[in-house]
Design a protein around this motif. Structure first.
Motif, PDB file in Angstrom:
ATOM      1  N   LYS A  14       3.608   6.816   6.496  1.00 38.83           N
ATOM      2  CA  LYS A  14       2.725   7.057   5.360  1.00 38.83           C
ATOM      3  C   LYS A  14       3.002   8.444   4.803  1.00 38.83           C
ATOM      4  O   LYS A  14       2.835   9.452   5.507  1.00 38.83           O
ATOM      5  CB  LYS A  14       1.254   6.974   5.794  1.00 38.83           C
ATOM      6  CG  LYS A  14       0.870   5.682   6.481  1.00 38.83           C
ATOM      7  CD  LYS A  14      -0.589   5.757   6.906  1.00 38.83           C
ATOM      8  CE  LYS A  14      -1.016   4.537   7.664  1.00 38.83           C
ATOM      9  NZ  LYS A  14      -2.444   4.611   8.036  1.00 38.83           N
ATOM     10  N   ARG A  15       3.400   8.495   3.571  1.00 41.08           N
ATOM     11  CA  ARG A  15       3.671   9.785   2.922  1.00 41.08           C
ATOM     12  C   ARG A  15       2.345  10.402   2.490  1.00 41.08           C
ATOM     13  O   ARG A  15       1.541   9.767   1.820  1.00 41.08           O
ATOM     14  CB  ARG A  15       4.590   9.585   1.721  1.00 41.08           C
ATOM     15  CG  ARG A  15       5.023  10.865   1.029  1.00 41.08           C
ATOM     16  CD  ARG A  15       6.043  10.536  -0.057  1.00 41.08           C
ATOM     17  NE  ARG A  15       6.516  11.718  -0.758  1.00 41.08           N
ATOM     18  CZ  ARG A  15       5.926  12.236  -1.837  1.00 41.08           C
ATOM     19  NH1 ARG A  15       4.833  11.662  -2.330  1.00 41.08           N
ATOM     20  NH2 ARG A  15       6.423  13.320  -2.421  1.00 41.08           N
ATOM     21  N   LEU A  16       2.103  11.625   2.901  1.00 39.70           N
ATOM     22  CA  LEU A  16       0.875  12.318   2.546  1.00 39.70           C
ATOM     23  C   LEU A  16       1.058  13.164   1.290  1.00 39.70           C
ATOM     24  O   LEU A  16       0.495  12.896   0.247  1.00 39.70           O
ATOM     25  CB  LEU A  16       0.414  13.191   3.710  1.00 39.70           C
ATOM     26  CG  LEU A  16       0.133  12.452   5.027  1.00 39.70           C
ATOM     27  CD1 LEU A  16      -0.244  13.440   6.107  1.00 39.70           C
ATOM     28  CD2 LEU A  16      -0.974  11.418   4.845  1.00 39.70           C
ATOM     29  N   VAL A  17       1.838  14.187   1.419  1.00 35.62           N
ATOM     30  CA  VAL A  17       2.208  15.073   0.309  1.00 35.62           C
ATOM     31  C   VAL A  17       3.682  15.381   0.503  1.00 35.62           C
ATOM     32  O   VAL A  17       4.241  15.127   1.571  1.00 35.62           O
ATOM     33  CB  VAL A  17       1.369  16.380   0.324  1.00 35.62           C
ATOM     34  CG1 VAL A  17      -0.088  16.086   0.060  1.00 35.62           C
ATOM     35  CG2 VAL A  17       1.536  17.101   1.653  1.00 35.62           C
ATOM     36  N   PRO A  18       4.355  15.905  -0.511  1.00 30.38           N
ATOM     37  CA  PRO A  18       5.780  16.235  -0.320  1.00 30.38           C
ATOM     38  C   PRO A  18       5.996  17.088   0.923  1.00 30.38           C
ATOM     39  O   PRO A  18       5.336  18.110   1.120  1.00 30.38           O
ATOM     40  CB  PRO A  18       6.122  17.000  -1.602  1.00 30.38           C
ATOM     41  CG  PRO A  18       5.192  16.416  -2.631  1.00 30.38           C
ATOM     42  CD  PRO A  18       3.907  16.156  -1.887  1.00 30.38           C
ATOM     43  N   GLY A  19       6.873  16.629   1.791  1.00 28.89           N
ATOM     44  CA  GLY A  19       7.197  17.380   2.989  1.00 28.89           C
ATOM     45  C   GLY A  19       6.444  16.956   4.226  1.00 28.89           C
ATOM     46  O   GLY A  19       6.769  17.421   5.329  1.00 28.89           O
ATOM     47  N   LEU A  45       0.813  -1.212   0.000  1.00 30.84           N
ATOM     48  CA  LEU A  45       0.000   0.000   0.000  1.00 30.84           C
ATOM     49  C   LEU A  45       0.849   1.265   0.000  1.00 30.84           C
ATOM     50  O   LEU A  45       0.345   2.372   0.183  1.00 30.84           O
ATOM     51  CB  LEU A  45      -0.922   0.008   1.228  1.00 30.84           C
ATOM     52  CG  LEU A  45      -1.799  -1.234   1.413  1.00 30.84           C
ATOM     53  CD1 LEU A  45      -2.653  -1.090   2.665  1.00 30.84           C
ATOM     54  CD2 LEU A  45      -2.666  -1.473   0.190  1.00 30.84           C
ATOM     55  N   GLY A  46       2.155   1.094  -0.192  1.00 26.43           N
ATOM     56  CA  GLY A  46       3.050   2.245  -0.255  1.00 26.43           C
ATOM     57  C   GLY A  46       3.503   2.756   1.092  1.00 26.43           C
ATOM     58  O   GLY A  46       4.044   3.871   1.185  1.00 26.43           O
ATOM     59  N   GLN A  47       3.304   1.972   2.147  1.00 28.00           N
ATOM     60  CA  GLN A  47       3.720   2.371   3.483  1.00 28.00           C
ATOM     61  C   GLN A  47       5.042   1.690   3.837  1.00 28.00           C
ATOM     62  O   GLN A  47       5.294   0.568   3.409  1.00 28.00           O
ATOM     63  CB  GLN A  47       2.627   2.005   4.492  1.00 28.00           C
ATOM     64  CG  GLN A  47       1.305   2.698   4.187  1.00 28.00           C
ATOM     65  CD  GLN A  47       0.151   2.154   4.998  1.00 28.00           C
ATOM     66  OE1 GLN A  47       0.339   1.422   5.964  1.00 28.00           O
ATOM     67  NE2 GLN A  47      -1.072   2.511   4.613  1.00 28.00           N
ATOM     68  N   THR A 106       9.967  15.370   8.658  1.00 23.73           N
ATOM     69  CA  THR A 106       8.753  15.371   7.832  1.00 23.73           C
ATOM     70  C   THR A 106       7.576  14.667   8.513  1.00 23.73           C
ATOM     71  O   THR A 106       6.455  14.719   8.012  1.00 23.73           O
ATOM     72  CB  THR A 106       9.028  14.689   6.487  1.00 23.73           C
ATOM     73  OG1 THR A 106       9.582  13.388   6.722  1.00 23.73           O
ATOM     74  CG2 THR A 106       9.990  15.512   5.644  1.00 23.73           C
ATOM     75  N   ASP A 107       7.818  13.986   9.627  1.00 21.46           N
ATOM     76  CA  ASP A 107       6.742  13.294  10.340  1.00 21.46           C
ATOM     77  C   ASP A 107       5.960  14.305  11.170  1.00 21.46           C
ATOM     78  O   ASP A 107       6.483  14.882  12.128  1.00 21.46           O
ATOM     79  CB  ASP A 107       7.315  12.209  11.258  1.00 21.46           C
ATOM     80  CG  ASP A 107       8.007  11.100  10.482  1.00 21.46           C
ATOM     81  OD1 ASP A 107       7.562  10.806   9.357  1.00 21.46           O
ATOM     82  OD2 ASP A 107       8.985  10.527  11.006  1.00 21.46           O
ATOM     83  N   ALA A 108       4.699  14.504  10.812  1.00 18.81           N
ATOM     84  CA  ALA A 108       3.890  15.517  11.492  1.00 18.81           C
ATOM     85  C   ALA A 108       3.043  14.953  12.627  1.00 18.81           C
ATOM     86  O   ALA A 108       2.716  15.672  13.580  1.00 18.81           O
ATOM     87  CB  ALA A 108       2.975  16.209  10.491  1.00 18.81           C
ATOM     88  N   LEU A 109       2.706  13.676  12.553  1.00 19.60           N
ATOM     89  CA  LEU A 109       1.748  13.109  13.497  1.00 19.60           C
ATOM     90  C   LEU A 109       2.078  11.643  13.742  1.00 19.60           C
ATOM     91  O   LEU A 109       2.466  10.919  12.815  1.00 19.60           O
ATOM     92  CB  LEU A 109       0.325  13.230  12.933  1.00 19.60           C
ATOM     93  CG  LEU A 109      -0.827  12.703  13.783  1.00 19.60           C
ATOM     94  CD1 LEU A 109      -1.104  13.660  14.934  1.00 19.60           C
ATOM     95  CD2 LEU A 109      -2.078  12.517  12.933  1.00 19.60           C
ATOM     96  N   LEU A 110       1.898  11.191  14.976  1.00 26.92           N
ATOM     97  CA  LEU A 110       2.085   9.791  15.332  1.00 26.92           C
ATOM     98  C   LEU A 110       0.807   9.287  15.994  1.00 26.92           C
ATOM     99  O   LEU A 110       0.312   9.886  16.946  1.00 26.92           O
ATOM    100  CB  LEU A 110       3.252   9.628  16.302  1.00 26.92           C
ATOM    101  CG  LEU A 110       3.386   8.283  17.022  1.00 26.92           C
ATOM    102  CD1 LEU A 110       3.664   7.160  16.027  1.00 26.92           C
ATOM    103  CD2 LEU A 110       4.464   8.335  18.088  1.00 26.92           C
ATOM    104  N   LYS A 111       0.276   8.173  15.493  1.00 27.00           N
ATOM    105  CA  LYS A 111      -0.927   7.557  16.053  1.00 27.00           C
ATOM    106  C   LYS A 111      -0.574   6.188  16.616  1.00 27.00           C
ATOM    107  O   LYS A 111       0.086   5.377  15.961  1.00 27.00           O
ATOM    108  CB  LYS A 111      -2.025   7.398  14.993  1.00 27.00           C
ATOM    109  CG  LYS A 111      -3.340   6.822  15.538  1.00 27.00           C
ATOM    110  CD  LYS A 111      -4.379   6.671  14.448  1.00 27.00           C
ATOM    111  CE  LYS A 111      -4.804   7.984  13.871  1.00 27.00           C
ATOM    112  NZ  LYS A 111      -5.573   8.808  14.839  1.00 27.00           N
TER     113      LYS A 111
END
Length: 354
Positions: free
Chosen positions: A63-68, A39-41, A100-105
């Motif tokens: 998980k890459r969301l958008v560049p950056g 799934l690209g993760q 680049t990691d903005a959030l951790l769940k």
């Protein structure tokens, strides 16, 4: 308490740790992470150490969301000795996160009774309660009981249907027929307007789930050779987890040309899946997902009623977020919006399935 994270690329060492910890889940297993690559993760695994001793393990999916921007996610994890470690785990995770990691769940894999006898914590240190990715509300069963006690504890309708299936010759158990499972699974999803990942994902999970310290397997319920119900399971440590499945109607006709009598294949599937897990040494059976809000008009209500016949032990698995940078709140809103749009596209409703 100060904890350190030790990255590992040794699947056996990592899975041994995940399997042995008291608070754990098969979704923290190495094989599950490998399947998510489809799934690209990108999975990354750490042993959690305290003064040189392993007190936990965590598999993070980037998980890459958008560049950056990307997010980190610990599916039904981390695996731990105690939830009291979570505040220190948060500080250790901050140190290994990328810029680049903005959030951790996280989704701590310790079930909380849904009868309000235990309150659901709103936070663990800097972790604050948030939406889950895996089903938050589920049903579990205790497999340490005797088989007779397990059967006696079933709903009377389940007992009746299991006996009826046996009399009609329904056979249920582990099965290597992925094609039969896939036919049942896709037919169920289409009927209920549910989403699914590409087939390659499930094939990878079946392959990778058996490659290291856990196991992945299929259970099918057959009547006169035809598979009518089935599911996909992951097992690790003391838990067996029913992740995907469904059932189909028997469209064959009898010798007289009349429709066949209902063979109660789904009931045989659930009961024999529980017995199989018990016989292989598992102590917990996770039925994986029931709706938070009951609505008799929805497909999920029927699934809930079926599972409730086999166990009434309803529990919560809440999730918690850790903001890693200032963009986190906006990203949470964007992810919620994207999920809403997917729900509208697939089912014409903003509401989640569970």
């Amino acid at each position: 308490m100060r904890l350190t994270l030790e990255e590992t690329t040794d699947a056996r060492v990592y899975d041994d740790a995940v399997s042995s910890l008291p608070i754990t889940s098969a979704l923290q297993g190495w094989g599950y992470g490998e399947a998510r690559r489809v799934l690209g993760q990108t999975p990354v695994r750490y042993l959690i150490k305290s003064e040189g001793r392993t007190v936990g393990a965590v598999q993070l999916l980037r998980k890459r969301l958008v560049p950056g921007f990307s997010t980190l996610y610990a599916p039904r994890g981390p695996a731990l000795e105690s939830l009291d470690l979570l505040p220190a785990v948060a500080e250790a995770l901050r140190k290994v996160a990328k810029a680049t990691d903005a959030l951790l769940k996280i989704e701590p894999p310790l079930p909380i009774p849904a009868d309000d006898s235990v309150s659901v914590p709103e936070a663990y240190g800097p972790f604050h309660r948030a939406e889950t990715e895996q089903p938050e509300h589920t049903i579990i069963a205790d497999l340490t009981r005797t088989e007779d006690q397990m059967f006696a504890d079933l709903h009377s309708m389940a007992r009746r249907n299991v006996r009826a299936a046996q009399k009609m010759g329904v056979v249920a158990g582990r099965d290597d027929d992925f094609e039969a499972f896939w036919e049942i699974f896709t037919a169920t999803n289409e009927r209920a307007k549910l989403g699914a990942f590409p087939r390659a994902y499930y094939e990878a999970m079946l392959r990778e789930g058996n490659a290291y310290g856990g196991e992945a397997y299929i259970v099918l319920s057959r009547h006169e050779g035809k598979a009518l119900a089935g599911g996909f399971f992951l097992g690790m440590g003391k838990g067996a987890y029913y992740l995907f499945g469904g059932s189909v109607r028997d469209d064959r006709v009898g010798e007289s040309g009349e429709p066949r009598k209902d063979a109660k294949a789904p009931d045989a599937f659930y009961w024999n899946a529980m017995l199989d897990a018990k016989q292989r040494g598992y102590e917990l059976f996770d039925f994986w997902g029931i709706p938070r809000q009951l609505d008799e008009e929805k497909h999920s209500f029927g699934v809930f009623k079926m599972k409730l016949k086999f166990s009434e032990q309803r529990v919560w698995y809440p999730a918690y977020d850790l903001n890693l940078n200032a963009a986190a709140p906006a990203i949470v809103k964007a992810l919620r919006w994207r999920k809403t749009q997917n729900n509208l596209k697939k089912r014409g409703s903003k509401e989640d399935v569970l």
